[in-house]
Motif scaffolding. Structure first.
Motif, PDB file in Angstrom:
ATOM      1  N   CYS A 173       0.833  -1.206   0.000  1.00 32.31           N
ATOM      2  CA  CYS A 173       0.000   0.000   0.000  1.00 32.31           C
ATOM      3  C   CYS A 173       0.869   1.259   0.000  1.00 32.31           C
ATOM      4  O   CYS A 173       1.812   1.362   0.770  1.00 32.31           O
ATOM      5  CB  CYS A 173      -0.920  -0.003   1.226  1.00 32.31           C
ATOM      6  SG  CYS A 173      -1.944   1.468   1.344  1.00 32.31           S
ATOM      7  N   VAL A 174       0.549   2.202  -0.898  1.00 32.16           N
ATOM      8  CA  VAL A 174       1.360   3.424  -0.974  1.00 32.16           C
ATOM      9  C   VAL A 174       0.932   4.480   0.044  1.00 32.16           C
ATOM     10  O   VAL A 174       1.710   5.330   0.430  1.00 32.16           O
ATOM     11  CB  VAL A 174       1.330   4.054  -2.394  1.00 32.16           C
ATOM     12  CG1 VAL A 174       2.629   3.808  -3.104  1.00 32.16           C
ATOM     13  CG2 VAL A 174       0.180   3.544  -3.225  1.00 32.16           C
ATOM     14  N   ASN A 175      -0.324   4.422   0.455  1.00 30.03           N
ATOM     15  CA  ASN A 175      -0.824   5.444   1.382  1.00 30.03           C
ATOM     16  C   ASN A 175      -0.541   5.130   2.840  1.00 30.03           C
ATOM     17  O   ASN A 175      -0.653   5.988   3.689  1.00 30.03           O
ATOM     18  CB  ASN A 175      -2.345   5.588   1.233  1.00 30.03           C
ATOM     19  CG  ASN A 175      -2.702   6.369  -0.028  1.00 30.03           C
ATOM     20  OD1 ASN A 175      -1.827   7.000  -0.616  1.00 30.03           O
ATOM     21  ND2 ASN A 175      -3.953   6.305  -0.427  1.00 30.03           N
TER      22      ASN A 175
ATOM     23  N   CYS B  48      -4.914   0.836   2.801  1.00 29.23           N
ATOM     24  CA  CYS B  48      -5.895   1.924   2.687  1.00 29.23           C
ATOM     25  C   CYS B  48      -7.093   1.539   1.824  1.00 29.23           C
ATOM     26  O   CYS B  48      -8.162   2.125   1.934  1.00 29.23           O
ATOM     27  CB  CYS B  48      -5.225   3.173   2.111  1.00 29.23           C
ATOM     28  SG  CYS B  48      -4.935   3.058   0.322  1.00 29.23           S
ATOM     29  N   ASN B  49      -6.916   0.532   0.949  1.00 27.58           N
ATOM     30  CA  ASN B  49      -7.970   0.109   0.019  1.00 27.58           C
ATOM     31  C   ASN B  49      -8.397   1.217  -0.924  1.00 27.58           C
ATOM     32  O   ASN B  49      -9.509   1.231  -1.430  1.00 27.58           O
ATOM     33  CB  ASN B  49      -9.193  -0.423   0.786  1.00 27.58           C
ATOM     34  CG  ASN B  49      -8.954  -1.836   1.279  1.00 27.58           C
ATOM     35  OD1 ASN B  49      -8.615  -2.713   0.495  1.00 27.58           O
ATOM     36  ND2 ASN B  49      -9.107  -2.036   2.577  1.00 27.58           N
ATOM     37  N   ASN B  50      -7.492   2.172  -1.149  1.00 22.51           N
ATOM     38  CA  ASN B  50      -7.842   3.346  -1.939  1.00 22.51           C
ATOM     39  C   ASN B  50      -6.772   3.716  -2.962  1.00 22.51           C
ATOM     40  O   ASN B  50      -7.062   4.358  -3.963  1.00 22.51           O
ATOM     41  CB  ASN B  50      -8.074   4.524  -0.975  1.00 22.51           C
ATOM     42  CG  ASN B  50      -9.125   5.476  -1.491  1.00 22.51           C
ATOM     43  OD1 ASN B  50      -9.801   5.147  -2.470  1.00 22.51           O
ATOM     44  ND2 ASN B  50      -9.254   6.632  -0.869  1.00 22.51           N
ATOM     45  N   CYS B  51      -5.538   3.287  -2.691  1.00 23.44           N
ATOM     46  CA  CYS B  51      -4.458   3.675  -3.601  1.00 23.44           C
ATOM     47  C   CYS B  51      -4.463   2.790  -4.851  1.00 23.44           C
ATOM     48  O   CYS B  51      -5.222   1.824  -4.933  1.00 23.44           O
ATOM     49  CB  CYS B  51      -3.115   3.584  -2.879  1.00 23.44           C
ATOM     50  SG  CYS B  51      -2.663   1.891  -2.443  1.00 23.44           S
TER      51      CYS B  51
ATOM     52  N   CYS C 169      -3.640  -0.917  -3.898  1.00 17.74           N
ATOM     53  CA  CYS C 169      -4.767  -1.601  -3.230  1.00 17.74           C
ATOM     54  C   CYS C 169      -5.890  -1.883  -4.230  1.00 17.74           C
ATOM     55  O   CYS C 169      -6.440  -2.994  -4.250  1.00 17.74           O
ATOM     56  CB  CYS C 169      -5.309  -0.744  -2.080  1.00 17.74           C
ATOM     57  SG  CYS C 169      -4.236  -0.723  -0.636  1.00 17.74           S
TER      58      CYS C 169
HETATM   59 ZN   LIG Z   1      -3.433   1.383  -0.347  1.00 13.23          ZN
END
Ligand SMILES: [Zn+2]
Length: 518
Positions: free
Chosen positions: A61-63, A72-75, A78
């Motif tokens: 994960c990068v965030n 984060c399930n957003n980057c 993910c």
């Molecule tokens: Zn992430």
């Protein structure tokens, strides 16, 4: 999309159960030092692959900053992994890629290259025990000296099939079955999220049926929701869900108590067709007999039983004597020992049914029972010459035939009283099925004008019948049937000397079952 996928945990925090494992892995992720190879073992459907995917996201994960474990399930990373599109997270089903060539091509060659966009190249190898020996050897080489950018996550349902050399190269985590309470909570959460009302009793049944497997539990809930087309209630479930083992066990015992061999045999047939293990089935039946025996004396039932079973246990009181329970448990225990060696697993159980239902004693009992009204053989002392006036040619003995007091003054014919009993049972059947057995097991002691004395088997039965509401209902029903207002019922506990003897006798036997007799 299937509910199991829609509600699949996407973070460490939402993974169901397995707390000790998740806690350790989270700490490794926070410290920035995940192991190079993990080995997740345990039954299917309890979160091994889900945990592997969350771990793959977390390390890439990068965030995410270093103080937290959850992705984060957003980057970009993910999202790619969630969509199954990441070229750096490679999932391999070893069951369909068993050969050494596959391992060389998909894993060893691929692992040499650095990840394209992520920090780690993650290989998730499911059902890893299926690999061939040469494939294991190839895998072992890379596990001994893994490149720094590679993370292996091996998952297996059959740890013992995995070579020791592979196991020792990995950090091993044994996933366990999820507790019933946790599964119930999970299902409740999913039902709420799906906006479907599901009875708690249904959640409990589904959880019990899934035997600790979250995936099975969620799939079953999904089927039930689809079938019900609205709120999922106990009734709608009964149409879909085969009865649980405990329901089958109580059904078998009930038929055994009634000496109904045909019903017993077809139930055993069904149980073996359903694939229920006969040995386990026998064990449960023996355990249930023990419960009944202890309940006969202590009147308390463990809360682990569901409400249906508790109701059934109460209802059996009086329909079968403790000494019969002991005899049945003895026979069942000895037949249970034959299950493993019999040519057909269900045969010993079938033999028991015949032995039990067709014994000389059972035949005598049936003859003596005559009318269904009386479920038991009267105590020996009670068998006295018929009162004068009773019809000697009567094809079936009736309640009044059984009375052992020579001095009752009956203002009603025996047929009248019998009809009144039948009517009362019919009236009460729907409302309180457990009372039916109690009513069937009682005997008219004395009839004196409008007062009828009824002998019952135990104090417990007396208390149930003498309960204000119940007594009123019964008296009204009798008054209606007999066409005489103001019928009064009295309940007395019958305990002949012989029964006292019997109770002393079974005190020792009950103790052998681990029970105490108060
Ligand atoms: Zn992430």
């Amino acid at each position: 999309m299937a509910l199991y996928h829609t509600h699949r945990p996407q973070t460490f925090d939402s993974i169901i159960g397995q707390h000790h494992i998740i806690h350790t892995i989270q700490n490794q992720v926070i410290g920035g030092h995940p192991a190079h190879a993990y080995l997740f073992s345990g039954p299917r459907g309890i979160g091994k692959t889900t945990t592997a995917r969350v771990l793959a996201k977390a390390v890439n994960c990068v965030n995410k900053n270093d103080t937290e474990a959850n992705p984060c399930n957003n980057c970009v990373s993910c999202n790619e992994i969630n969509a199954g599109m990441s070229i750096d997270v490679i999932e391999i089903d070893a069951a369909s890629h068993t050969g050494v060539d596959n391992v060389r091509e998909n894993i060893i060659d691929n692992a040499k290259f650095k990840p394209a966009t992520s920090r780690y190249k993650v290989f998730i190898i499911d059902e890893v025990h299926m690999l061939s020996l040469s494939a294991f050897n190839a895998l072992l080489k890379i596990l001994e000296e893994p490149p720094g950018h590679v993370l292996f996550i091996l998952a297996t349902t059959e740890l013992h099939k995995l070579p020791q050399t592979i196991q020792s190269r990995c950090q091993r985590f044994a996933f366990s079955r999820v507790s019933e309470a946790t599964i119930i909570d999970t299902l409740r959460g999913i039902a709420k999220a799906e906006n479907v009302a599901v009875d708690d009793s249904v959640l409990k049944r589904v959880a019990g049926k899934s035997e600790g497997c979250v995936r099975d539990a969620v799939s079953l809930l999904e089927q039930l929701i689809a079938a019900a087309g609205g709120a999922v209630t106990d009734e709608s479930v009964s149409m879909v869900l085969p009865p649980s083992t405990s329901e089958e066990v109580t059904a078998l015992l009930q038929s055994l108590f009634q000496k109904n061999a045909a019903a017993c045999l077809s139930l055993i047939q069904r149980v073996s067709t359903e694939g229920i293990d006969i040995a386990i089935f026998c064990d449960e039946a023996i355990t249930m007999l023990r419960t009944l025996l202890i309940y006969a004396y202590q009147k308390n039932i463990s809360s682990e039983h569901d409400p249906r079973t508790i109701d059934w246990i109460e209802s059996t009181q009086g329909s079968v004597s403790p000494i019969e329970l002991v005899r049945l448990a003895d026979m069942l225990s000895s037949r249970r020992g034959q299950v493993g060696t019999a040519p057909l697993a269900q045969l010993p159980l079938e033999l028991l049914v015949i032995e039990w239902c067709d014994s000389q004693e059972a035949r005598n009992e049936k003859e003596n029972q005559g009318e269904e009204m009386l479920h038991r053989k009267p105590p020996i002392e009670a068998v006295e010459p018929r009162p004068t006036g009773a019809k000697a040619s009567s094809p079936h003995p009736t309640i009044l035939d059984q009375k052992n007091t020579g001095h009752s003054i009956s203002s009603f014919s025996e047929a009248d009283v019998r009809k009144a009993f039948d009517a009362a049972i019919l009236a009460i059947e729907k409302e309180s099925p457990s009372l039916v057995y109690i009513l069937k097991s009682c005997r008219v002691e004395q009839v004196n004008n409008t007062s009828i004395t009824v002998a019952v088997l135990s104090e417990f039965h007396r208390d149930r019948l003498a309960d204000k509401r119940c007594k009123k209902q019964l008296q009204e029903s009798f008054s209606d049937s007999l066409g005489t207002p103001g019928i009064e019922l009295d309940f007395v506990v019958e305990k002949s000397e012989r029964e006292v003897e019997r109770i002393n006798e079974i005190t020792h036997l009950a103790a052998a079952f681990g029970g105490e007799v108060l």
